[in-house]
Every structure is written in structure tokens, then in C-alpha cells.
Motif scaffolding. Sequence first.
Motif, PDB file in Angstrom:
ATOM      1  N   GLY A  66       0.791  -1.225   0.000  1.00 10.81           N
ATOM      2  CA  GLY A  66       0.000   0.000   0.000  1.00 10.81           C
ATOM      3  C   GLY A  66       0.820   1.271   0.000  1.00 10.81           C
ATOM      4  N   TRP A  67       2.107   1.189   0.314  1.00 15.22           N
ATOM      5  CA  TRP A  67       2.981   2.358   0.246  1.00 15.22           C
ATOM      6  C   TRP A  67       3.460   2.506  -1.191  1.00 15.22           C
ATOM      7  N   THR A  68       3.815   3.722  -1.577  1.00 15.14           N
ATOM      8  CA  THR A  68       4.366   3.903  -2.919  1.00 15.14           C
ATOM      9  C   THR A  68       5.863   3.595  -2.903  1.00 15.14           C
ATOM     10  N   THR A 104       2.443   1.757  -6.590  1.00 10.84           N
ATOM     11  CA  THR A 104       2.098   1.287  -5.254  1.00 10.84           C
ATOM     12  C   THR A 104       2.629  -0.116  -5.021  1.00 10.84           C
ATOM     13  N   CYS A 105       3.286  -0.295  -3.878  1.00  5.37           N
ATOM     14  CA  CYS A 105       3.835  -1.599  -3.514  1.00  5.37           C
ATOM     15  C   CYS A 105       2.718  -2.625  -3.362  1.00  5.37           C
ATOM     16  N   SER A 106       2.955  -3.787  -3.942  1.00  8.51           N
ATOM     17  CA  SER A 106       2.033  -4.915  -3.826  1.00  8.51           C
ATOM     18  C   SER A 106       2.821  -6.175  -4.151  1.00  8.51           C
TER      19      SER A 106
END
Length: 102
Positions: free
Chosen positions: A20-22, A87-89
Motif C-alpha cells: 500500500g505504500w508507494t 504502489t507496492c504490492s
Amino acid sequence: MKIFAKDRDGKEIEIEGRDGWTIMEMLREAGLPITAECGGACACATCHVYIDPEWVEKLTPASDMEVDMLDMALAVEPNSRLSCQLTCSEELDGIKVTLAPE
């Protein structure tokens, strides 16, 4: 998830991503010299990175707004992206990015 980032001197570091963080937030958190003047609002191009070619096709295409902001960046390449828009995933586990010149 892991992010592999090269700084402007070519040194690669491994960053533990947070869902959820970029990527911009993760680069900043890791202490890399990324300006990110607008704080991730896609209103500048100071979080410009190059995406490793093997990852370019795996990403959602850049929005019109991101493309407009990249027009203001230096040394834009076909694999240029704004890290605030990524976005991190789990789908990005292992992504490789390189900080663009300032």
C-alpha cells in the motif's frame, strides 16, 4: 515484498516494501536521495526513476497526468516512471528501479 533500487552512483540496495505504500515512500524511507517535492501528489517529477526493462510491461501504464509530469523531468527514457505513482504490492515483488538524475 522486495524492491531493488540503484542510487545515482550505481550502488544497489534491497528495500523491504510495505503493501500500500508507494515506491517513492519506500525509497525515501530507505534514505535514498529522492526529492519528492510534492509528497506524492503527482504534481512534480522529482521522484523520477527508471524501471528495469523486464518490469516495464508488468506495470499499469502511466496515467495522462503522470506523462505530463514526466515531460518536465530531465533525461526521460521509455522506461521512466514517477515512483509516487507505483504502489507496492505482491505483484511488484522484486521490482528493480534506478534513481534518475536530478
